[in-house]
Design a protein around this motif. Structure first.
Motif, PDB file in Angstrom:
ATOM      1  N   PHE A  32      21.716  27.239 -14.812  1.00 52.77           N
ATOM      2  CA  PHE A  32      20.828  28.174 -14.112  1.00 52.77           C
ATOM      3  C   PHE A  32      19.938  27.434 -13.124  1.00 52.77           C
ATOM      4  N   THR A  33      19.549  28.138 -12.075  1.00 53.58           N
ATOM      5  CA  THR A  33      18.486  27.694 -11.176  1.00 53.58           C
ATOM      6  C   THR A  33      17.267  28.540 -11.490  1.00 53.58           C
ATOM      7  N   VAL A  34      16.217  27.885 -11.962  1.00 53.88           N
ATOM      8  CA  VAL A  34      15.016  28.577 -12.439  1.00 53.88           C
ATOM      9  C   VAL A  34      13.852  28.250 -11.513  1.00 53.88           C
ATOM     10  N   GLU A  35      13.159  29.280 -11.062  1.00 54.40           N
ATOM     11  CA  GLU A  35      11.967  29.103 -10.231  1.00 54.40           C
ATOM     12  C   GLU A  35      10.767  29.693 -10.958  1.00 54.40           C
ATOM     13  N   THR A  60       6.865  23.122 -19.400  1.00 52.58           N
ATOM     14  CA  THR A  60       6.675  24.532 -19.731  1.00 52.58           C
ATOM     15  C   THR A  60       6.467  25.293 -18.429  1.00 52.58           C
ATOM     16  N   VAL A  61       7.276  26.322 -18.222  1.00 49.63           N
ATOM     17  CA  VAL A  61       7.296  27.025 -16.935  1.00 49.63           C
ATOM     18  C   VAL A  61       7.122  28.525 -17.160  1.00 49.63           C
ATOM     19  N   ALA A  62       6.266  29.148 -16.352  1.00 51.14           N
ATOM     20  CA  ALA A  62       6.189  30.605 -16.287  1.00 51.14           C
ATOM     21  C   ALA A  62       7.246  31.049 -15.288  1.00 51.14           C
ATOM     22  N   VAL A  63       8.366  31.531 -15.796  1.00 51.02           N
ATOM     23  CA  VAL A  63       9.541  31.784 -14.961  1.00 51.02           C
ATOM     24  C   VAL A  63       9.346  33.034 -14.110  1.00 51.02           C
ATOM     25  N   ASP A  64       9.661  32.884 -12.841  1.00 49.88           N
ATOM     26  CA  ASP A  64       9.601  34.004 -11.904  1.00 49.88           C
ATOM     27  C   ASP A  64      10.996  34.552 -11.625  1.00 49.88           C
ATOM     28  N   THR A  65      11.925  33.660 -11.272  1.00 48.13           N
ATOM     29  CA  THR A  65      13.281  34.074 -10.915  1.00 48.13           C
ATOM     30  C   THR A  65      14.296  33.102 -11.506  1.00 48.13           C
ATOM     31  N   ASP A 157       8.259  13.468  -7.234  1.00 46.43           N
ATOM     32  CA  ASP A 157       7.661  14.376  -6.255  1.00 46.43           C
ATOM     33  C   ASP A 157       6.207  14.625  -6.631  1.00 46.43           C
ATOM     34  N   ASN A 158       5.293  14.304  -5.715  1.00 47.56           N
ATOM     35  CA  ASN A 158       3.874  14.404  -6.056  1.00 47.56           C
ATOM     36  C   ASN A 158       3.378  15.839  -6.115  1.00 47.56           C
ATOM     37  N   HIS A 159       4.274  16.816  -5.880  1.00 50.73           N
ATOM     38  CA  HIS A 159       3.887  18.219  -6.017  1.00 50.73           C
ATOM     39  C   HIS A 159       4.296  18.802  -7.359  1.00 50.73           C
ATOM     40  N   ILE A 160       4.942  17.992  -8.193  1.00 50.17           N
ATOM     41  CA  ILE A 160       5.336  18.474  -9.517  1.00 50.17           C
ATOM     42  C   ILE A 160       4.170  18.248 -10.459  1.00 50.17           C
ATOM     43  N   LYS A 161       3.299  19.213 -10.506  1.00 47.93           N
ATOM     44  CA  LYS A 161       2.124  19.138 -11.368  1.00 47.93           C
ATOM     45  C   LYS A 161       1.731  20.549 -11.760  1.00 47.93           C
ATOM     46  N   ALA A 162       0.962  20.642 -12.834  1.00 52.88           N
ATOM     47  CA  ALA A 162       0.581  21.940 -13.378  1.00 52.88           C
ATOM     48  C   ALA A 162      -0.044  22.820 -12.303  1.00 52.88           C
ATOM     49  N   GLY A 163       0.390  24.071 -12.255  1.00 53.07           N
ATOM     50  CA  GLY A 163      -0.126  25.030 -11.289  1.00 53.07           C
ATOM     51  C   GLY A 163       0.741  25.195 -10.065  1.00 53.07           C
ATOM     52  N   ASN A 164       1.637  24.255  -9.826  1.00 50.70           N
ATOM     53  CA  ASN A 164       2.499  24.347  -8.655  1.00 50.70           C
ATOM     54  C   ASN A 164       3.823  25.016  -8.993  1.00 50.70           C
ATOM     55  N   GLU A 165       4.464  25.558  -7.957  1.00 45.97           N
ATOM     56  CA  GLU A 165       5.765  26.187  -8.125  1.00 45.97           C
ATOM     57  C   GLU A 165       6.846  25.110  -8.176  1.00 45.97           C
ATOM     58  N   VAL A 166       7.777  25.252  -9.099  1.00 44.02           N
ATOM     59  CA  VAL A 166       8.861  24.283  -9.240  1.00 44.02           C
ATOM     60  C   VAL A 166      10.210  24.992  -9.281  1.00 44.02           C
ATOM     61  N   VAL A 167      11.248  24.231  -9.004  1.00 48.30           N
ATOM     62  CA  VAL A 167      12.627  24.701  -9.102  1.00 48.30           C
ATOM     63  C   VAL A 167      13.358  23.766 -10.058  1.00 48.30           C
ATOM     64  N   ILE A 168      13.982  24.326 -11.084  1.00 46.81           N
ATOM     65  CA  ILE A 168      14.701  23.542 -12.092  1.00 46.81           C
ATOM     66  C   ILE A 168      16.145  24.001 -12.131  1.00 46.81           C
ATOM     67  N   ARG A 169      17.045  23.049 -12.150  1.00 45.43           N
ATOM     68  CA  ARG A 169      18.458  23.336 -12.367  1.00 45.43           C
ATOM     69  C   ARG A 169      18.834  22.752 -13.723  1.00 45.43           C
ATOM     70  N   THR A 170      19.446  23.566 -14.562  1.00 43.74           N
ATOM     71  CA  THR A 170      19.741  23.130 -15.924  1.00 43.74           C
ATOM     72  C   THR A 170      21.142  22.536 -16.034  1.00 43.74           C
ATOM     73  N   LYS A 171      21.314  21.727 -17.067  1.00 43.38           N
ATOM     74  CA  LYS A 171      22.630  21.188 -17.408  1.00 43.38           C
ATOM     75  C   LYS A 171      23.362  22.228 -18.243  1.00 43.38           C
ATOM     76  N   GLY A 172      24.249  22.937 -17.618  1.00 42.98           N
ATOM     77  CA  GLY A 172      24.907  24.023 -18.323  1.00 42.98           C
ATOM     78  C   GLY A 172      23.879  25.025 -18.808  1.00 42.98           C
ATOM     79  N   ASN A 173      24.267  25.838 -19.772  1.00 44.76           N
ATOM     80  CA  ASN A 173      23.350  26.840 -20.311  1.00 44.76           C
ATOM     81  C   ASN A 173      22.553  26.210 -21.454  1.00 44.76           C
TER      82      ASN A 173
END
Length: 231
Positions: A32-35, A60-65, A157-173
């Motif tokens: 999945f691609t998780v934002e 820990t991510v508050a998932v939007d999409t 990436d210096n923008h990967i910190k609490a409060g910022n929007e991130v994009v995660i791609r998972t290894k399989g499901n």
């Protein structure tokens, strides 16, 4: 900013794995691609029955999409946002175009994501970190946790910190991270891959064993994990 596993600003949690070796099953599916918004990044250490440690960054991510990752026959990833079922048609003598919005076939709802990477009760698989299971979706709607080996120095990436929007791609499901980055804007995100230069085709077909082999620390129990009590 996340530089390394030695970053003292991150808290540490620990869990015991009842099996002899912490070897999660090989993830199925394309992943999945998780934002969403990064709530917290911490260090998490898993200790198995033999006394070995497996060390992760836990995001820990508050998932939007969430969307399913899409690959062509060559194993090259395609952006599902450009493969949606939105249709264009022509109307009138000027052939003006209109756009017909239909359901995004790659979109995944939170309950579906939970069942795919966790189980029927939680977005965290049972036995990994049971203390977290009650803190994630569905108990805390939209909250998901993803793990990255501390050996994979992907978090530069210096923008990967609490409060910022991130994009995660998972290894399989699974809850395990293939790539992660800060979301730069609504239409662009640059990914910091754990294996720079490798695409998913390389990882799936040439290095399948790497998916489920986190870093193993051969030090004796108690040498490094003393910041929190085991759950």
């Amino acid at each position: 900013m996340i530089h390394s596993s030695k970053d003292l600003s991150m808290r540490t949690t620990n869990s015991r794995y009842e099996g002899t070796t912490f070897a999660p099953p090989e993830p199925k599916g394309d992943g999945f691609t998780v934002e969403g918004k990064l709530i917290e990044c911490r260090r998490h250490h898993v200790r198995d029955a033999s006394g070995k440690y497996y060390r992760f960054f836990a995001l820990t991510v508050a998932v939007d999409t969430t969307r399913i990752r899409v690959f062509n026959e060559q194993g090259e990833e395609r952006d599902p946002q450009f493969l949606s079922s939105d249709q264009k048609g022509r109307t009138g003598f000027l052939n003006c175009y209109y756009k017909k919005d239909t359901k995004d076939p790659y979109r995944v709802e939170n309950d579906e994501l939970q069942r795919a990477i966790g189980d029927g009760q939680s977005a965290m698989p049972a036995g990994y970190c049971d203390l977290q299971r009650g803190k994630l979706h569905p108990n805390t709607p939209g909250a998901f946790e993803f793990w990255q080996d501390q050996s994979a120095l992907a978090f530069h990436d210096n923008h990967i910190k609490a409060g910022n929007e991130v994009v995660i791609r998972t290894k399989g499901n699974s809850i395990f991270i293939d790539e992660v980055s800060a979301k730069k804007d609504a239409g662009s995100a640059s990914f910091a891959a754990s294996d720079s230069g490798q695409n998913w085709h390389d990882k799936v077909f040439a290095q399948k064993d790497a998916v489920t082999k986190p870093i193993v620390d051969e030090r004796q129990p108690g040498d490094a994990c003393d910041e929190d009590e085991w759950d």
